[in-house]
Motif scaffolding. Structure first.
Motif, mmCIF file in Angstrom:
data_model
loop_
_atom_site.group_PDB
_atom_site.id
_atom_site.type_symbol
_atom_site.label_atom_id
_atom_site.label_comp_id
_atom_site.label_asym_id
_atom_site.label_seq_id
_atom_site.Cartn_x
_atom_site.Cartn_y
_atom_site.Cartn_z
ATOM 1 N N ILE A 9 1.014 -1.120 0.075
ATOM 2 C CA ILE A 9 0.226 -0.040 0.043
ATOM 3 C C ILE A 9 0.830 1.148 0.064
ATOM 4 C CG2 ILE A 9 -1.764 1.380 1.152
ATOM 5 C CD1 ILE A 9 -2.642 -1.328 2.504
ATOM 6 N N LEU A 39 -7.279 2.501 -2.519
ATOM 7 C CA LEU A 39 -7.881 2.267 -1.331
ATOM 8 C C LEU A 39 -7.535 3.819 -0.712
ATOM 9 C CD1 LEU A 39 -9.081 0.692 1.363
ATOM 10 C CD2 LEU A 39 -6.291 0.487 2.026
ATOM 11 N N GLN A 77 3.316 -5.786 3.517
ATOM 12 C CA GLN A 77 3.056 -6.794 4.783
ATOM 13 C C GLN A 77 2.959 -8.094 4.051
ATOM 14 O OE1 GLN A 77 -0.120 -5.487 7.233
ATOM 15 N NE2 GLN A 77 0.982 -6.131 8.790
ATOM 16 N N PHE A 84 -7.191 -14.094 6.915
ATOM 17 C CA PHE A 84 -8.356 -13.576 6.147
ATOM 18 C C PHE A 84 -9.174 -14.751 6.112
ATOM 19 C CE2 PHE A 84 -4.189 -11.618 4.798
ATOM 20 C CZ PHE A 84 -4.468 -10.428 5.344
ATOM 21 N N MET A 87 -11.196 -14.585 9.356
ATOM 22 C CA MET A 87 -12.342 -13.210 9.478
ATOM 23 C C MET A 87 -13.294 -13.119 8.642
ATOM 24 S SD MET A 87 -9.476 -10.337 10.554
ATOM 25 C CE MET A 87 -10.638 -8.962 11.125
ATOM 26 N N HIS A 88 -13.127 -13.677 7.298
ATOM 27 C CA HIS A 88 -14.106 -13.330 6.169
ATOM 28 C C HIS A 88 -14.902 -14.493 5.834
ATOM 29 C CE1 HIS A 88 -12.664 -9.119 6.192
ATOM 30 N NE2 HIS A 88 -11.719 -9.673 6.360
ATOM 31 N N THR B 10 -9.196 -5.793 6.522
ATOM 32 C CA THR B 10 -8.305 -6.364 7.696
ATOM 33 C C THR B 10 -7.124 -5.570 7.817
ATOM 34 O OG1 THR B 10 -9.282 -8.619 7.191
ATOM 35 C CG2 THR B 10 -7.112 -8.478 8.420
ATOM 36 N N ILE B 11 -6.384 -5.317 6.670
ATOM 37 C CA ILE B 11 -5.077 -4.369 7.075
ATOM 38 C C ILE B 11 -5.382 -3.059 7.356
ATOM 39 C CG2 ILE B 11 -3.422 -3.576 5.550
ATOM 40 C CD1 ILE B 11 -3.005 -6.329 5.468
ATOM 41 N N HIS B 12 -6.652 -2.535 6.995
ATOM 42 C CA HIS B 12 -7.028 -1.228 7.471
ATOM 43 C C HIS B 12 -7.150 -1.338 8.870
ATOM 44 C CE1 HIS B 12 -8.088 2.739 6.942
ATOM 45 N NE2 HIS B 12 -9.160 2.583 7.082
ATOM 46 N N MET B 13 -7.917 -2.241 9.414
ATOM 47 C CA MET B 13 -8.378 -2.483 10.849
ATOM 48 C C MET B 13 -7.172 -2.604 11.478
ATOM 49 S SD MET B 13 -11.090 -5.407 11.055
ATOM 50 C CE MET B 13 -12.827 -5.315 10.383
#
Lengths: 90, 452
Positions: A9, A39, A77, A84, A87-88, B10-13
């Motif tokens: 990012i 983003l 990262q 992931f 979580m998703h 997730t990365i943002h969190m």
């Protein structure tokens, strides 16, 4: 197969993909998929990679990528893909 | 297949919204360390803790690096120390405290909890000695946390213990007056204390727990607030839904870390504690969630209702995400550890009476509240009794962790630093409950206890 998600990012620039995939090749990490997204006005690249054959400990590989990112003003990262999935997905 | 939106979310969190695992806590039973000779007990305690928890910190750090999730604290909880002390002929509890401190330092953990006694129905061998030693033990150690359970829905409230604890809380603050009275910030008085709580200062490893286990406490108030901010104007049904979904994601991450830590350490997984635990950092506040829901300031009317909604939604979302849920599981409201609470208490919007009402609908109690240094032990005891009554009647955990700010008055500030934060001294109603507290005895268990 042990999968990892590599996220990059920051500001878009020439050679980001080459640098990250070069680092992957150097440590025998196989890139499975690449997507790009935006983003909040920032460039975001996401790579799915197979790290089962990685020749150094995964944490160290992640640290090398992060250090490479810092040199270029990018946040890089490498995270175990299980995070992931957990979580998703139900 | 994962999609880019989920990954970036997730990365943002993690990067921007302070998502983290608050603690990995290893619970260790010390029941087999009890011996009639205190020195032998201390040696066995030190050996067992350092053997079991040798790799705890390193394992936590490894998981942190590989999964990209910050794990803020690595901690140890032990069998209530009074139970270990019960077998010793010489009940010099402070010696045991120093042993525990040494073990905590060797393992490199942030805190070791369980310098505790369970006296809801009465005092067993070792209980009084341990309780009386708390002020000195907390003054002479850095990493030890203490708790005393003085009531439960099943047993009622042990008012003799309540009377003692008012005095002990005050003494603990006095002995650490030169260090912002920090001793009292590491001492919790419970009603209905959970036996598998991973959060400090109230963690201990209950007698019904296995020899050793790993419990994980998640966090993430910042994530919940950000999700609500993104949603904009929606009704409260939608607000509850957003909180549930967010709590599910946070807890799944906690479950993953717990499972992985358990596998790597070769120790059974105990529970995930679903609590939303704030820190003084900006963007990590439970009060700010309540304000995002629509309150001008935490502490105003509407706070209790909004907190009830938040607490319930966190549990509903979290419970499906974990195989075993336990501990305190709800929203924490520690005043000095929450930037929004500190601001509300400083401006006068948040008062002690409102905090007491809030404790009836959330997971803990009057937590991390600075009170004037001249508050009498009887008033502190009565604060404890009121909280315990709320817990006893509602079959929930309540607790009191107040810090008498020795030499300070309402409006002055106590600053502990780190996760314990800082906050204003809040005014306390000084009408004397002395005669009520002096009566002693037990408040009988309520009708709610007769479920059989």
């Amino acid at each position: 197969m042990k999968r990892a998600v590599i996220t990059v990012i920051g500001q878009d620039a020439v050679g980001i993909l080459a640098a990250v995939s070069g680092k992957c090749a150097e440590h025998k990490v196989n890139v499975l998929e690449v997507t790009q997204s935006v983003l909040q006005d920032l460039f975001a690249m996401i790579m799915m990679a197979d790290v089962s054959a990685c020749d150094i400990p995964f944490a160290e590989f992640g640290e090398q990528l992060a250090a490479m990112g810092r040199d270029r003003g990018l946040s890089v990262q490498a995270v175990n893909a299980e995070v992931f999935d957990a979580m998703h997905t139900i | 297949m994962l999609n880019a939106h989920d990954i970036l979310e997730t990365i943002h969190m993690i990067q921007d919204e302070n998502l983290d695992v608050r603690t990995i806590t290893m619970g260790i039973s010390l029941l087999d360390c009890a011996h009639s000779d205190l020195s032998v007990t201390c040696d066995k305690v030190y050996d067992k803790i350092t053997r079991y928890a040798e790799h705890l910190v390193r394992t936590g750090e490894d998981i942190e690096k590989e999964y990209g999730i910050p794990i803020i604290n690595k901690r140890i909880s032990i069998t209530p120390a009074a139970m270990v002390l019960a077998a010793c002929d010489n009940k010099d509890a402070v010696k045991l405290a120093h042993t525990l401190e040494r073990a905590a330092v060797t393992c490199g953990v942030n805190f070791l909890g369980g310098y505790s006694a369970l006296v809801q129905k009465g005092f067993g061998p070792g209980d009084c000695e341990l309780m009386e030693s708390i002020p000195q033990a907390l003054a002479e150690t850095e990493h030890i946390c203490s708790s005393v359970n003085i009531g439960s829905t099943k047993a009622g409230i042990n008012m003799d213990a309540v009377a003692m604890m008012g005095r002990i809380v005050k003494q603990t603050a006095e002995l650490t007056a030169d260090r912002q009275c920090i001793g009292a910030a590491k001492l919790v008085v419970f009603c209905n204390a959970p036996e598998d709580n991973p959060f400090m200062a109230g963690a201990f490893h209950g007698p019904g727990e296995p020899d050793v286990e790993v419990n994980v406490g998640v966090s993430g108030p910042g994530v919940v607030r950000a999700a609500l901010a993104k949603a904009g104007d929606c009704d409260l049904t939608a607000v509850a839904d957003i909180i549930k979904k967010t709590a599910f994601k946070i807890t799944r991450m906690g479950q993953l870390v717990a499972t992985e830590a358990s596998r790597r350490l070769g120790v059974p997984f105990g529970i995930v504690d679903l609590s939303l635990a704030p820190t003084p950092a900006v963007g990590d506040s439970v009060a700010h969630i309540l304000e995002e829901i629509g309150l001008e300031s935490c502490g105003g009317y509407g706070t209790t209702a909004a907190l009830a909604l938040l607490n319930d939604a966190v549990k509903k979302g979290g419970v499906m995400a974990s195989s075993h849920v336990g501990g305190l599981s709800g929203a924490f409201i520690p005043v000095t550890e929450d930037a929004g609470m500190i601001a509300a208490a400083t401006s006068g919007a948040l008062k002690l009476e409102k905090l007491e009402a809030m404790t009836a609908v959330c997971s803990v109690g009057l937590d991390m509240i600075n009170i004037p240094g001249d508050t009498t032990p009887e008033v502190i005891s009565a604060i404890i009794a009121d909280e315990a009554a709320i817990g006893m009647v509602n079959s929930k955990t309540t607790a009191v962790r107040v810090i008498p700010a020795i030499g300070k008055q309402a409006g002055d500030v106590l600053s502990f630093g780190g996760l314990l934060g800082e906050g204003p001294v809040m005014p306390v109603n000084t009408a004397s409950p002395a005669r009520f507290i002096e009566r002693g005895g037990r408040i009988p268990a309520p009708m709610q206890s007769l479920k059989n």
